[in-house]
Motif scaffolding. Structure first.
Motif, PDB file in Angstrom:
ATOM      1  N   SER A 178       6.982 -40.160  17.986  1.00  0.00           N
ATOM      2  CA  SER A 178       6.107 -39.382  17.124  1.00  0.00           C
ATOM      3  C   SER A 178       5.615 -38.118  17.819  1.00  0.00           C
ATOM      4  CB  SER A 178       4.911 -40.242  16.683  1.00  0.00           C
ATOM      5  OG  SER A 178       4.112 -39.574  15.751  1.00  0.00           O
ATOM      6  N   VAL A 179       5.401 -38.195  19.123  1.00  0.00           N
ATOM      7  CA  VAL A 179       4.972 -37.022  19.888  1.00  0.00           C
ATOM      8  C   VAL A 179       5.984 -35.894  19.726  1.00  0.00           C
ATOM      9  CG1 VAL A 179       4.616 -36.117  22.231  1.00  0.00           C
ATOM     10  CG2 VAL A 179       3.607 -38.310  21.567  1.00  0.00           C
ATOM     11  N   PHE A 180       7.278 -36.273  19.662  1.00  0.00           N
ATOM     12  CA  PHE A 180       8.358 -35.293  19.510  1.00  0.00           C
ATOM     13  C   PHE A 180       8.768 -35.116  18.045  1.00  0.00           C
ATOM     14  CE2 PHE A 180       8.764 -37.012  23.826  1.00  0.00           C
ATOM     15  CZ  PHE A 180       8.762 -35.846  24.570  1.00  0.00           C
ATOM     16  N   ASN A 181       7.961 -35.672  17.116  1.00  0.00           N
ATOM     17  CA  ASN A 181       8.223 -35.535  15.667  1.00  0.00           C
ATOM     18  C   ASN A 181       9.611 -36.034  15.283  1.00  0.00           C
ATOM     19  OD1 ASN A 181       5.679 -34.071  15.138  1.00  0.00           O
ATOM     20  ND2 ASN A 181       6.663 -32.416  16.294  1.00  0.00           N
ATOM     21  N   SER A 182      10.047 -37.134  15.914  1.00  0.00           N
ATOM     22  CA  SER A 182      11.437 -37.572  15.749  1.00  0.00           C
ATOM     23  C   SER A 182      11.560 -39.082  15.582  1.00  0.00           C
ATOM     24  CB  SER A 182      12.268 -37.128  16.957  1.00  0.00           C
ATOM     25  OG  SER A 182      12.246 -35.733  17.112  1.00  0.00           O
ATOM     26  N   VAL A 183      10.790 -39.663  14.669  1.00  0.00           N
ATOM     27  CA  VAL A 183      10.908 -41.090  14.381  1.00  0.00           C
ATOM     28  C   VAL A 183      12.078 -41.264  13.410  1.00  0.00           C
ATOM     29  CG1 VAL A 183       9.730 -43.142  13.531  1.00  0.00           C
ATOM     30  CG2 VAL A 183       8.425 -41.341  14.675  1.00  0.00           C
ATOM     31  N   GLU A 235      18.768 -44.395   6.794  1.00  0.00           N
ATOM     32  CA  GLU A 235      19.594 -43.256   6.356  1.00  0.00           C
ATOM     33  C   GLU A 235      18.712 -42.145   5.822  1.00  0.00           C
ATOM     34  OE1 GLU A 235      21.859 -40.578   3.886  1.00  0.00           O
ATOM     35  OE2 GLU A 235      20.209 -41.872   3.216  1.00  0.00           O
ATOM     36  N   MET A 236      17.683 -42.496   5.055  1.00  0.00           N
ATOM     37  CA  MET A 236      16.801 -41.489   4.482  1.00  0.00           C
ATOM     38  C   MET A 236      16.001 -40.759   5.563  1.00  0.00           C
ATOM     39  SD  MET A 236      15.576 -39.746   2.047  1.00  0.00           S
ATOM     40  CE  MET A 236      16.085 -40.512   0.494  1.00  0.00           C
ATOM     41  N   SER A 237      15.438 -41.495   6.516  1.00  0.00           N
ATOM     42  CA  SER A 237      14.647 -40.845   7.569  1.00  0.00           C
ATOM     43  C   SER A 237      15.519 -39.945   8.440  1.00  0.00           C
ATOM     44  CB  SER A 237      13.919 -41.890   8.425  1.00  0.00           C
ATOM     45  OG  SER A 237      14.795 -42.866   8.923  1.00  0.00           O
ATOM     46  N   THR A 238      16.763 -40.358   8.691  1.00  0.00           N
ATOM     47  CA  THR A 238      17.679 -39.532   9.477  1.00  0.00           C
ATOM     48  C   THR A 238      18.082 -38.285   8.691  1.00  0.00           C
ATOM     49  OG1 THR A 238      18.542 -41.568  10.477  1.00  0.00           O
ATOM     50  CG2 THR A 238      19.781 -39.544  10.879  1.00  0.00           C
ATOM     51  N   ARG A 239      18.266 -38.433   7.381  1.00  0.00           N
ATOM     52  CA  ARG A 239      18.618 -37.293   6.538  1.00  0.00           C
ATOM     53  C   ARG A 239      17.478 -36.273   6.497  1.00  0.00           C
ATOM     54  NH1 ARG A 239      19.351 -38.214   0.326  1.00  0.00           N
ATOM     55  NH2 ARG A 239      19.860 -40.286   1.101  1.00  0.00           N
ATOM     56  N   ILE A 240      16.265 -36.782   6.487  1.00  0.00           N
ATOM     57  CA  ILE A 240      15.093 -35.895   6.494  1.00  0.00           C
ATOM     58  C   ILE A 240      15.033 -35.118   7.808  1.00  0.00           C
ATOM     59  CG2 ILE A 240      12.566 -35.935   6.667  1.00  0.00           C
ATOM     60  CD1 ILE A 240      12.628 -38.157   4.519  1.00  0.00           C
ATOM     61  N   LEU A 241      15.327 -35.782   8.917  1.00  0.00           N
ATOM     62  CA  LEU A 241      15.346 -35.101  10.218  1.00  0.00           C
ATOM     63  C   LEU A 241      16.467 -34.069  10.282  1.00  0.00           C
ATOM     64  CD1 LEU A 241      14.655 -38.159  12.548  1.00  0.00           C
ATOM     65  CD2 LEU A 241      13.206 -36.129  12.341  1.00  0.00           C
ATOM     66  N   GLU A 242      17.614 -34.391   9.697  1.00  0.00           N
ATOM     67  CA  GLU A 242      18.728 -33.445   9.685  1.00  0.00           C
ATOM     68  C   GLU A 242      18.347 -32.185   8.908  1.00  0.00           C
ATOM     69  OE1 GLU A 242      23.481 -33.520   8.581  1.00  0.00           O
ATOM     70  OE2 GLU A 242      22.018 -34.121   7.077  1.00  0.00           O
ATOM     71  N   GLN A 297      16.500 -26.109  14.230  1.00  0.00           N
ATOM     72  CA  GLN A 297      15.703 -26.951  13.335  1.00  0.00           C
ATOM     73  C   GLN A 297      15.724 -28.423  13.742  1.00  0.00           C
ATOM     74  OE1 GLN A 297      17.218 -26.798   9.339  1.00  0.00           O
ATOM     75  NE2 GLN A 297      19.050 -27.979   9.807  1.00  0.00           N
ATOM     76  N   HIS A 298      16.568 -28.784  14.733  1.00  0.00           N
ATOM     77  CA  HIS A 298      16.659 -30.173  15.183  1.00  0.00           C
ATOM     78  C   HIS A 298      15.966 -30.363  16.524  1.00  0.00           C
ATOM     79  CE1 HIS A 298      20.596 -30.316  12.678  1.00  0.00           C
ATOM     80  NE2 HIS A 298      19.547 -30.628  11.936  1.00  0.00           N
ATOM     81  N   SER A 299      15.201 -31.431  16.626  1.00  0.00           N
ATOM     82  CA  SER A 299      14.509 -31.756  17.876  1.00  0.00           C
ATOM     83  C   SER A 299      15.525 -32.135  18.954  1.00  0.00           C
ATOM     84  CB  SER A 299      13.540 -32.924  17.641  1.00  0.00           C
ATOM     85  OG  SER A 299      13.148 -33.505  18.860  1.00  0.00           O
ATOM     86  N   LYS A 300      15.409 -31.533  20.123  1.00  0.00           N
ATOM     87  CA  LYS A 300      16.318 -31.854  21.233  1.00  0.00           C
ATOM     88  C   LYS A 300      16.070 -33.263  21.748  1.00  0.00           C
ATOM     89  CE  LYS A 300      18.293 -27.887  21.032  1.00  0.00           C
ATOM     90  NZ  LYS A 300      17.663 -27.485  19.762  1.00  0.00           N
TER      91      LYS A 300
END
Length: 446
Positions: free
Chosen positions: A236-241, A272-279, A331-334
């Protein structure tokens, strides 16, 4: 909820055996003299190098954990100014043969007393008394309930299709999902909504706790969930759950409309949905104090089948979004693309050869009488688990795990065995290009 703080005779016997093994390790470390063995020492170094990427990820996560608390305090001040709790919420409850717990689930959502609340129950072709119970509950509660309740009765088509039907009825700012066997904590909704403090935060994962904890298998899951969800603070700190389970998930409705419906071809439609949102470039976060209690499988066959679905669905998701791996897009978190996702795949490789890794480690330990690495591992795990319990928002609920923590190193070997069978069965299905359907098990109820 049933009080399960008093352990059964079987649990006490097992716990005693595990403590005897653990105490024996400490005794051998204190009394034996280490013997040199160059071949085994080299093998141990090789194993350490193999594990280094996974260990590095855990070290980064542990370092990031304190920053979660700092940001939570900053968010709390910001929310007071912006009134984030003004967002309206729609809670979707998909249900298939959930007669055991569906009414308690509904009542727990109502008992949150969230002001702007809409509840949508989707009966996905249940063949038990789910329809009768829900219909009677709605009729009885219509005059007393401040929330708007909507009910859909569909032919069985799967959870993803049920969710998509409900999305068409949802009208509020935030869409939350909860399974029909779960219980919401009274502050679950309000504490979740707080995390939507900026438009880029598109999804939030709640803290899921295994509520049934009388059997050994249930206590193991309680421990596993505690440790797994605790590390989501770092993500969550990296906004990447990237794993936001449907038992306690929340999304911005406008983002769901943007990225599209839940995928019906992947058995873990929530991941799949959470990963799509991150993408899509959005942020995802974790709400440690937004608690939902779930019912974990109470027998080993059901647990193995559940983990097969999770593992298979994760593989499907990672294959679908393979473009995220080592992505250089701004736009993607490293943290997500260069650490979390690659290590997730690498960890599966380590799991595949874990028998070899453990064989080398324990052979070295016994032959060379060098028990200090194992003592260090046990001490470290015990300390971390104790701290996790202490910092959890429901530490009183988890106090039964305090006595478990010194022997957790053995219990996690059991978890790895369950995960290994899931990995083997998943790879076998992928090789044969076979699909997987949702598995069902008998609910006991919370």
């Amino acid at each position: 909820m049933k009080n399960c703080h008093t352990p059964s005779k079987k649990n006490l016997l097992l716990l005693s055996i595990l403590y005897i093994i653990t105490i024996a390790v400490f005794y051998l470390a204190a009394t034996n003299i280490t013997q040199d063995n160059k071949d085994l020492a080299l093998a141990r170094v090789f194993v350490f190098i193999l594990l280094l990427p996974v260990l590095s990820k855990y070290i980064i996560q542990l370092i990031a954990l304190p920053f979660y608390s700092f940001r939570e305090k900053a968010q709390h001040k910001k929310n007071k100014l912006n009134n984030a709790s003004a967002l309206s919420v729609s809670v979707i409850i998909p249900a298939y043969n959930e007669q055991v717990g569906i009414i308690k689930t509904l009542q727990s959502v109502i008992n949150t007393h969230y002001e702007q609340l809409e509840i949508i129950i989707v009966n996905d072709g249940s063949t038990d008394n789910t329809h009768k119970l829900v219909s009677e509950f709605i009729e009885d509660e219509t005059d007393n309930c401040l929330a708007t309740i909507k009910y859909l009765r569909l032919e069985n088509g799967g959870k993803a299709k049920a969710l998509n039907k409900a999305l068409k009825l949802a009208t509020n700012d935030i869409i939350m999902t909860i399974d029909g066997d779960c219980l919401m904590d009274k502050k679950a909704i309000s504490n979740t909504v707080k995390r939507f403090d900026c438009e880029q935060v598109a999804a939030v994962a709640g803290n899921v706790i295994v509520g049934n904890k009388s059997k050994t298998i249930e206590i193991i899951q309680q421990l596993e969930y505690l440790c797994g969800f605790f590390l989501r603070r770092a993500d969550s700190v990296f906004n990447s759950v990237f794993i936001i389970g449907g038992a306690a998930a929340a999304y911005r409705r406008n983002v769901l409309l943007e990225v599209g419906d839940f995928c019906t071809d992947i058995v873990t439609e929530d991941i799949e949905m959470s990963t799509r949102i991150l993408e899509a470039g959005y942020k995802t976060r974790y709400a440690a104090d937004a608690v939902t209690y779930t019912e974990g499988p109470s027998n080993w066959r059901c647990l193995c089948d559940q983990r097969l679905r999770w593992k298979f669905g994760r593989f499907q998701t990672l294959f679908k979004f393979q473009n995220l791996f080592f992505s250089r897009s701004k736009q993607h978190s490293k943290y997500l693309t260069w650490l979390l996702l690659p290590i997730a795949v690498y960890a599966e490789f380590i799991l595949l050869i874990e028998v070899f890794v453990l064989a080398v480690f324990f052979t070295y330990t016994i032959v060379c009488n060098d028990y200090f690495p194992l003592v260090f591992l046990i001490t470290l795990m015990t300390t971390i688990i104790t701290l996790q319990i202490f910092f959890d928002s429901k530490k009183h609920f988890h106090r039964n795990l305090l006595i478990i923590s010194p022997v957790a190193w053995i219990l996690f070997l059991i978890v790895d065995t369950v995960e290994f069978q899931a990995l083997y069965r998943s790879l076998k299905r992928l090789y044969k290009k076979e699909n997987l359907q949702w598995q069902k098990w008998v609910r006991i109820g919370l």
